[in-house]
Design an enzyme around this catalytic site. Structure first.
Site, short mmCIF file in Angstrom:
data_model
loop_
_atom_site.label_atom_id
_atom_site.label_comp_id
_atom_site.label_asym_id
_atom_site.label_seq_id
_atom_site.Cartn_x
_atom_site.Cartn_y
_atom_site.Cartn_z
CB CYS A 109 -38.15 4.76 36.51
SG CYS A 109 -39.84 4.15 36.06
CB CYS A 134 -43.10 1.95 32.64
SG CYS A 134 -42.60 3.35 33.66
CD GLU A 174 -24.51 -15.03 -13.40
OE1 GLU A 174 -24.03 -15.75 -14.51
OE2 GLU A 174 -24.60 -13.87 -13.41
NE ARG A 234 -34.44 -3.36 -11.60
CZ ARG A 234 -35.59 -3.43 -11.32
NH1 ARG A 234 -36.16 -2.63 -10.40
NH2 ARG A 234 -36.68 -3.91 -12.07
CG ASP A 268 -1.89 -1.04 1.18
OD1 ASP A 268 -1.97 -1.90 0.04
OD2 ASP A 268 -2.67 -1.15 2.09
CB CYS A 285 -40.47 0.54 35.20
SG CYS A 285 -39.48 1.33 33.85
CE1 TYR A 291 -27.06 -8.17 -13.59
CE2 TYR A 291 -25.60 -8.63 -11.46
CZ TYR A 291 -26.80 -8.26 -12.25
OH TYR A 291 -27.53 -6.98 -11.54
CD GLU A 327 6.83 -1.16 -3.47
OE1 GLU A 327 7.37 -1.19 -4.26
OE2 GLU A 327 6.43 -1.93 -2.84
CE1 TYR A 328 -2.60 2.12 -7.02
CE2 TYR A 328 -3.13 3.61 -5.19
CZ TYR A 328 -3.31 3.18 -6.56
OH TYR A 328 -4.43 3.61 -7.17
CG ASP A 329 -0.80 5.06 0.00
OD1 ASP A 329 -1.56 4.93 -0.99
OD2 ASP A 329 -0.60 4.79 0.94
CB SER A 345 -36.95 -7.69 -11.58
OG SER A 345 -36.75 -8.45 -10.63
CG LEU A 346 -33.25 -12.41 -12.39
CD1 LEU A 346 -32.07 -12.71 -11.66
CD2 LEU A 346 -33.31 -12.91 -13.64
CE LYS A 349 -32.18 -12.52 -7.19
NZ LYS A 349 -31.89 -11.14 -6.14
CD GLU A 403 -27.29 -6.92 -7.42
OE1 GLU A 403 -27.67 -6.57 -8.77
OE2 GLU A 403 -28.18 -6.87 -6.58
CE LYS A 406 -34.63 -13.70 -4.27
NZ LYS A 406 -35.54 -13.06 -3.63
CG ASP A 415 -29.10 -9.54 -0.54
OD1 ASP A 415 -29.87 -8.70 -1.42
OD2 ASP A 415 -29.66 -9.70 0.48
CB CYS A 437 -40.38 6.18 32.76
SG CYS A 437 -39.22 4.88 32.45
#
Ligand code: IVH
Length: 681
Positions: free
Chosen positions: A415, A430, A117, A140, A37, A412, A230, A39-41, A85-86, A119, A178, A318, A121, A435
């Site tokens: 209190c 209560c 493949e 979307r 990291d 309660c 996808y 070196e990248y920086d 959608s699916l 799905k 996604e 699902k 979320d 309270c």
């Protein structure tokens, strides 16, 4: 004047861009970094300095990903082709049905080649490339029009700013995929939010969506989002003949693609692949809620075409809700803002679907008795997408005899005052007006999203302000100064200023929202709207009689009694008056709203969960236009739960309460009067 640039410097800048993009790809897409990291920086900083000095910034420079000022609002983007959608399948037999139908429609008994493949979320995204460069990115939205989130998407390091690699690159192509968040990142984010007193996200999907729909791209940049691509649209000629080939093209073009993509022959093999994915579900660092099965051949896809909302060539299987087993360490009572004492279980922390869960609500004390849940019991808990799980069952065989049954509290827990149980109700309450838990809970509700919506004033900060004695009631929030906040832990110049600004912003509010925010017993979102439609201004409610409220068609005796009691209490009226004096400006767009004629949904209440084919706001308007109304929480008075894709915990709550669950299509049928309401019960 900027410095004039020599060919050598140009070359160096170009080489740095290439080099940094290569390392970014190795790190963010392939997950196998080549350099450290640091070196990248170092290289990044060298590039940024040169770019600034010579004013020479390439279109795909990594420095272009960040740094734009916040937007006022998102522009709209029309999709070149609808973002569909699916269709969902919940059993393998439904997948077999899908296969049968497809074969019939294609007029051939030959086994179909499918791809399988995960799905993801998350939320769907469209990346629009012209001549190989990313020009726009859109959500979307309703499937036809989305929001322009280009700046935010550019901050995601795995999104290529330029397509390079494959020999064939279409002039125009919209790549679809996604956006998602890893579970570890989600848990880290929620921990931070909890510490800052912000509301936590219910699941990684909400966190990802909330991170993309940010007007300030710096916020998105700070969240680690991922992408899996996808599909494609808006292209004259696809650079592939099948889904599998296209994914290969995407891979070559350096897009992140779905993990574990499989190509299989026939639905039985597809089912095997699906069950393999379900078995590996836990090993993914992100949430997957199912598997997507697609017909591989683009020609066959074309032949089958699409319905309005989903293609005929793909289906989502699902997965079942995820369960885990743990032990109840304790059962406690939490006092809500109306004084109701609700039991909750504290578990031995358990990982379910990659998320650590350690508590759940137990709804009410009678349910504990009915299910015979005891402290020390081993229980099965289920997480249906959200972090808050539900106790599904008790394993009584594992009892040792040392388990302790629990009773509803007699005092309660906050209190120590007496508690009551109203006739015919299960809730234990209560009774004390003073309270502290109720005041704090009232304040939390007051500032929350459904209420005055004060950003940054979440549970933690309210508790902090109460503990320090800075806030005792609603009005005190509006008396807070930056100095007050600067004395508190967790607050610095910027965060204090942000909160003061958010409080200031919340002062403009509609009457309906204000009435809901102040938390009058039994007055929820819907009743607040009805009151606002019938009273021009807040002061018109002062000293109102129960009879006057009862005169409103939608109001019953319980609400009328509590509204009247509230506005006849001099202390309450005084408090409201001082809030108005502190500059709260209440508008009332709901007053005397034209009443629509009784519609097919007259008197019915709806709660919406999950993603619907059209934006939620539109569905709410549709329901209201047809005489129904919507509320945000499921209760026993909810008529229907309208469940879309990826329903949250509301689904299990509705099931538990026996609330009828319907789809968007069923709602449309009800409105068209195609199904009588009776037949739906
Ligand atoms: S294909 C025309 N593949 O699931 C079909 N969708 O419930 C386009 N999703 O709107 C979708 N992972 O946002 C496809 N591997 C995957 C997916 C996937 C997640 C989402 C997508 C879609 C939703 C449908």
């Amino acid at each position: 004047m900027k410095n004039s640039i020599s060919p050598e410097i140009k070359k160096e800048i170009e080489a740095l861009v290439k080099e940094l993009n290569y390392h970014s790809y190795q790190y963010y897409v392939l997950d196998s970094p080549v350099i450290s990291d640091a070196e990248y920086d170092r290289e990044y900083r060298r590039l940024k300095d040169l770019e600034e000095k010579y004013d020479y910034i390439l279109p795909d420079s990594p420095t272009r990903r960040v740094g734009a000022p916040p937007l006022e609002k998102f522009d709209k983007v029309a999709h070149s082709e609808p973002m569909l959608s699916l269709d969902n399948a919940f059993s393998y037999d439904e997948l077999r049905e899908f296969d049968k139908r497809a074969k019939k429609l294609l007029g051939s008994p030959d086994e179909i080649i499918y791809t399988v493949e995960p799905k993801y979320d998350g939320l769907a995204i469209e990346l629009i490339y012209k001549n190989g460069s990313l020009v726009r990115a859109a959500t979307r939205g309703d499937g036809y029009t989305g929001e322009d989130v280009t700046r935010n998407i550019k901050t995601i390091k795995s999104v290529p700013l330029k397509i390079e690699g494959p020999s064939e690159i279409p002039d125009e192509i919209d790549i679809r995929g996604e956006i998602y968040m890893n579970i570890s990142e989600f848990e880290k984010l929620n921990r931070q939010r909890e510490e800052n007193g912000d509301q936590i996200f219910a699941n990684p999907r909400n966190a990802a969506a909330g991170s993309i729909r940010q007007l300030d791209s710096a916020v998105t940049a700070a969240r680690r989002l991922h992408l899996a691509c996808y599909g494609a649209a808006g292209v004259k000629e696809m650079p592939a003949y099948s889904h599998f080939e296209f994914i290969e093209w995407l891979r070559k073009a350096k897009f992140p693609v779905p993990a574990k993509l499989k190509i299989v022959k026939g639905m039985e093999e597809a089912i095997e692949a699906v069950s393999g994915l379900e078995a590996q579900r836990q090993s993914f660092p992100f949430d997957i809620d199912g598997a997507v099965i697609k017909i591989n051949d683009f020609l066959l896809q074309q032949k089958l075409g699409s319905r309005t909302r989903e293609p005929r060539w793909a289906i989502a299987y699902k997965f079942k809700a995820q369960q885990g087993t743990t032990v109840i360490m304790d059962i406690k009572g939490g006092v809500g803002r109306t004084g109701v004492i609700t039991p909750y279980a504290i578990f031995k922390p358990v990982r379910i679907g990659g998320v650590t869960v350690s508590r759940s609500t137990l709804h009410n004390w009678e349910e504990i008795n009915r299910k015979d849940i005891r402290v020390g019991d081993t229980v099965v808990v289920e997480r249906a997408g959200d972090v808050i799980p539900h106790v599904i069952s008790v394993n009584k065989e594992l009892r040792t005899g040392r388990e302790l049954p629990v009773m509803a509290p007699e005092k309660c827990p906050a209190c120590g005052s007496a508690v009551t149980k109203e006739e015919g109700e299960v809730a234990v309450k209560c009774v004390s007006l003073h309270c502290p838990a109720q005041l704090q809970e009232k304040l939390i509700h007051f500032a929350s999203r459904g209420g005055m919506e004060i950003e940054g004033l979440g549970e933690k900060n309210i508790r902090l302000l109460c503990d320090r004695g800075l806030v005792r009631h609603f009005e005190d929030i509006y008396k807070l100064t930056k100095q007050d906040l600067l004395h508190l832990p967790r607050f610095a110049e910027k965060s204090a200023q942000n909160l003061i600004s958010a409080i200031e912003k919340s002062k403009r509010v509609s009457l309906a929202r204000f009435l809901f925010a102040i938390g009058i017993l039994h007055v929820g979102e819907y009743a607040s709207k009805v009151l606002a439609a019938n009273f021009r201004k807040l002061e018109d409610l002062y000293h109102v009689t129960p009879e006057k409220v009862l005169g409103i068609k939608q109001m019953g005796e319980k609400i009328a009694g509590s509204v009247s009691a509230f506005f006849n209490d001099e202390k309450n009226v005084g408090l409201l008056d001082s809030m108005l004096k502190l500059g709260i400006t209440i508008s009332n767009p709901d007053y005397a709203k034209e009443k629509t004629r009784p519609g097919p949904l007259e008197g019915l209440s709806f709660v919406i969960t999950g993603t619907l084919p059209v934006p939620r706001k539109e569905v709410e308007t549709l329901i209201e236009k047809n005489g129904g109304h919507t509320t945000s929480a499921v209760s026993s008075s909810t008529s229907y739960l309208l469940a879309g894709d990826g329903p949250g915990s509301k689904l299990s709550k509705a099931k538990a309460l026996g609330v009828r669950i319907i789809s968007y299509d069923e709602l449309l049928r009800m409105i068209r009067g195609e199904a009588s309401q009776q037949s739906l019960f």
